[in-house]
Design an enzyme around this catalytic site. Sequence first.
Site, short mmCIF file in Angstrom:
data_model
loop_
_atom_site.label_atom_id
_atom_site.label_comp_id
_atom_site.label_asym_id
_atom_site.label_seq_id
_atom_site.Cartn_x
_atom_site.Cartn_y
_atom_site.Cartn_z
N LYS A 89 36.61 98.16 9.43
CA LYS A 89 35.99 96.80 10.41
C LYS A 89 35.24 95.46 9.93
O LYS A 89 35.29 94.58 10.10
CB LYS A 89 34.29 97.94 11.08
CG LYS A 89 34.69 98.77 12.25
CD LYS A 89 35.39 98.75 13.28
CE LYS A 89 35.62 99.28 13.65
NZ LYS A 89 36.12 99.84 15.06
N SER A 98 34.59 95.57 17.32
CA SER A 98 34.21 95.67 15.89
C SER A 98 33.20 96.89 15.46
O SER A 98 32.81 97.37 16.76
CB SER A 98 33.93 94.54 15.10
OG SER A 98 33.95 94.79 13.62
N THR A 120 44.69 103.12 28.31
CA THR A 120 45.77 103.69 27.68
C THR A 120 44.75 104.69 27.32
O THR A 120 43.30 105.31 26.66
CB THR A 120 46.45 103.21 25.70
OG1 THR A 120 45.31 103.11 24.51
CG2 THR A 120 46.90 102.17 26.48
N ASP A 129 48.92 106.51 20.87
CA ASP A 129 48.18 106.62 19.85
C ASP A 129 48.51 105.06 18.44
O ASP A 129 49.73 105.10 18.74
CB ASP A 129 48.99 107.63 18.86
CG ASP A 129 48.32 107.52 17.40
OD1 ASP A 129 47.94 107.26 16.79
OD2 ASP A 129 47.74 108.79 16.97
N LYS A 171 49.34 91.64 17.38
CA LYS A 171 50.92 91.09 17.18
C LYS A 171 51.66 91.41 18.96
O LYS A 171 52.24 90.34 19.01
CB LYS A 171 51.37 91.70 16.56
CG LYS A 171 50.98 91.54 15.52
CD LYS A 171 51.35 91.63 13.34
CE LYS A 171 52.68 91.84 13.46
NZ LYS A 171 53.43 90.46 13.09
N ASN A 230 39.94 98.64 21.21
CA ASN A 230 38.57 99.38 21.51
C ASN A 230 38.80 100.54 21.09
O ASN A 230 37.67 100.95 20.23
CB ASN A 230 37.97 99.87 23.09
CG ASN A 230 37.36 100.95 22.72
OD1 ASN A 230 36.07 100.61 22.62
ND2 ASN A 230 37.62 102.09 23.34
N TYR A 271 35.01 103.75 7.19
CA TYR A 271 34.95 102.96 8.17
C TYR A 271 34.81 101.32 7.82
O TYR A 271 35.24 100.31 8.73
CB TYR A 271 33.54 103.82 8.31
CG TYR A 271 33.60 103.23 10.53
CD1 TYR A 271 34.67 103.31 10.83
CD2 TYR A 271 32.44 102.53 10.15
CE1 TYR A 271 34.51 102.93 12.81
CE2 TYR A 271 31.79 102.14 11.91
CZ TYR A 271 32.84 102.04 12.23
OH TYR A 271 32.92 101.96 13.73
P1 NDP Z 1 34.32 107.82 21.32
O1 NDP Z 1 35.09 108.82 20.58
O2 NDP Z 1 33.92 108.67 22.56
O3 NDP Z 1 35.83 107.03 21.99
C1 NDP Z 1 37.23 106.38 21.21
C2 NDP Z 1 38.71 106.40 21.72
O4 NDP Z 1 39.01 105.89 20.93
C3 NDP Z 1 38.73 107.30 21.78
O5 NDP Z 1 39.29 107.86 23.60
C4 NDP Z 1 40.18 107.96 21.62
O6 NDP Z 1 40.81 107.83 22.67
C5 NDP Z 1 40.69 106.69 21.34
N1 NDP Z 1 41.26 106.45 19.60
C6 NDP Z 1 40.91 106.93 18.63
N2 NDP Z 1 41.87 106.87 17.83
C7 NDP Z 1 43.06 106.65 18.13
C8 NDP Z 1 44.17 106.55 18.10
N3 NDP Z 1 45.01 107.30 16.74
N4 NDP Z 1 44.96 105.73 19.19
C9 NDP Z 1 44.68 105.80 20.32
N5 NDP Z 1 43.74 105.82 20.52
C10 NDP Z 1 42.34 106.52 19.64
O7 NDP Z 1 33.79 106.22 20.93
P2 NDP Z 1 32.89 105.50 21.24
O8 NDP Z 1 33.42 104.50 22.86
O9 NDP Z 1 31.74 104.62 20.70
O10 NDP Z 1 33.98 104.23 20.15
C11 NDP Z 1 35.06 102.99 20.78
C12 NDP Z 1 34.36 101.72 20.13
O11 NDP Z 1 33.75 101.55 19.12
C13 NDP Z 1 34.80 102.31 18.04
O12 NDP Z 1 36.10 101.05 17.61
C14 NDP Z 1 33.84 102.28 17.77
O13 NDP Z 1 34.43 102.29 15.99
C15 NDP Z 1 33.08 101.23 17.91
N6 NDP Z 1 31.99 101.34 17.66
C16 NDP Z 1 31.27 103.09 17.70
C17 NDP Z 1 29.63 102.95 17.09
C18 NDP Z 1 28.48 104.05 17.67
O14 NDP Z 1 28.29 104.20 17.79
N7 NDP Z 1 28.89 104.69 19.26
C19 NDP Z 1 28.79 101.80 16.95
C20 NDP Z 1 29.71 100.09 16.58
C21 NDP Z 1 31.12 100.14 16.47
P3 NDP Z 1 41.91 109.63 22.96
O15 NDP Z 1 41.73 109.70 23.47
O16 NDP Z 1 43.02 109.51 22.11
O17 NDP Z 1 41.34 110.22 21.35
#
Ligand code: NDP
Length: 280
Positions: free
Chosen positions: A149, A131, A29, A53, A113, A80, A145
Amino acid sequence: VWLVTGASSGLGRAIAEAVIARADMLVGTARDPRALDELVERAPERIKAMRLDVRDLSQIEAVVAGAVEAFGRVDVLINNAGYGLFGAAEESSDEQVRAQLDTNLLGSIRMVKAVIGSMRARGSGRIIQISSEGAQMVHPGLSVYHASKWGIDGFCEALAGEVQSFGLRVMIVEPGAIRTDWAGKNRVDAQIIAAYEATAVGALRKARDEHKYPINGDPKKMAEAIVSSAVSADPPLRLALGSDAYRQMMKALEERLAALKAQEAVACSTDAQLPTTPFQ
Ligand code: NDP
């Protein structure tokens, strides 16, 4: 059949790629599903892209229904999707606080859910929550943030106990800093209050902007570790990824344990006199 939220970039994208490499079925997604066109082209018969979203319950329901329609079920949910709100609590607007919790915390709970009933009925399924190390330790300057988490960590640990007897498993992934756009173009910044610039909040911003904050996590290696743990016979409740996560969580947990031990006398001095009231 895997359902991966936020598969457009970063860790979610790498997890989607690792799933595709296993020749499994994938529903990925993104808020704009065109971001997944290239993934779908690789194997359209077993990859489906959907708009999502996670703040929108009707979209969540449509995604789960779409996964069932395409592939019959969801075996593994990878929760994620998420982002980071940078700023001190005082700097963050109410709207920013709500949006952060709506996405990272409530969005993840809504996803769980939406899939859990059918997993329970089938007697199998895995919930993998992305997380953060930031659910066991903190950086001042990311307080909201961390609320999201730490919140989702507590939810998932309790959830694991709620669904274990139905044959479902929950795994909480706690990575350190990852080389994605999370702290770059995908972050949200609160409105800076100058007084914070000389504090730990300003120091975090400065380290980030001057690229002095170490970011060593490889999303591909982490995705492979997540996928192989997710399909293992006995996935751990928590999966730490990254040497920074390991070291920082170890330090934080040792400090918390020492602080708790130091409170034994006061903690045990506040019980009512015997006989104790049974828990009801
Ligand atoms: P990115 O910003 O590359 O990816 C985040 C993703 O979340 C994107 O694909 C974005 O998709 C999606 N997203 C954001 N908001 C929404 C929303 N409202 N609805 C649906 N999708 C949404 O970051 P990361 O890959 O690093 O992050 C992935 C996860 O890992 C997150 O939960 C982050 O908190 C966690 N994390 C990241 C760390 C880091 O250092 N990078 C460390 C520890 C955890 P879209 O295309 O729709 O914008």
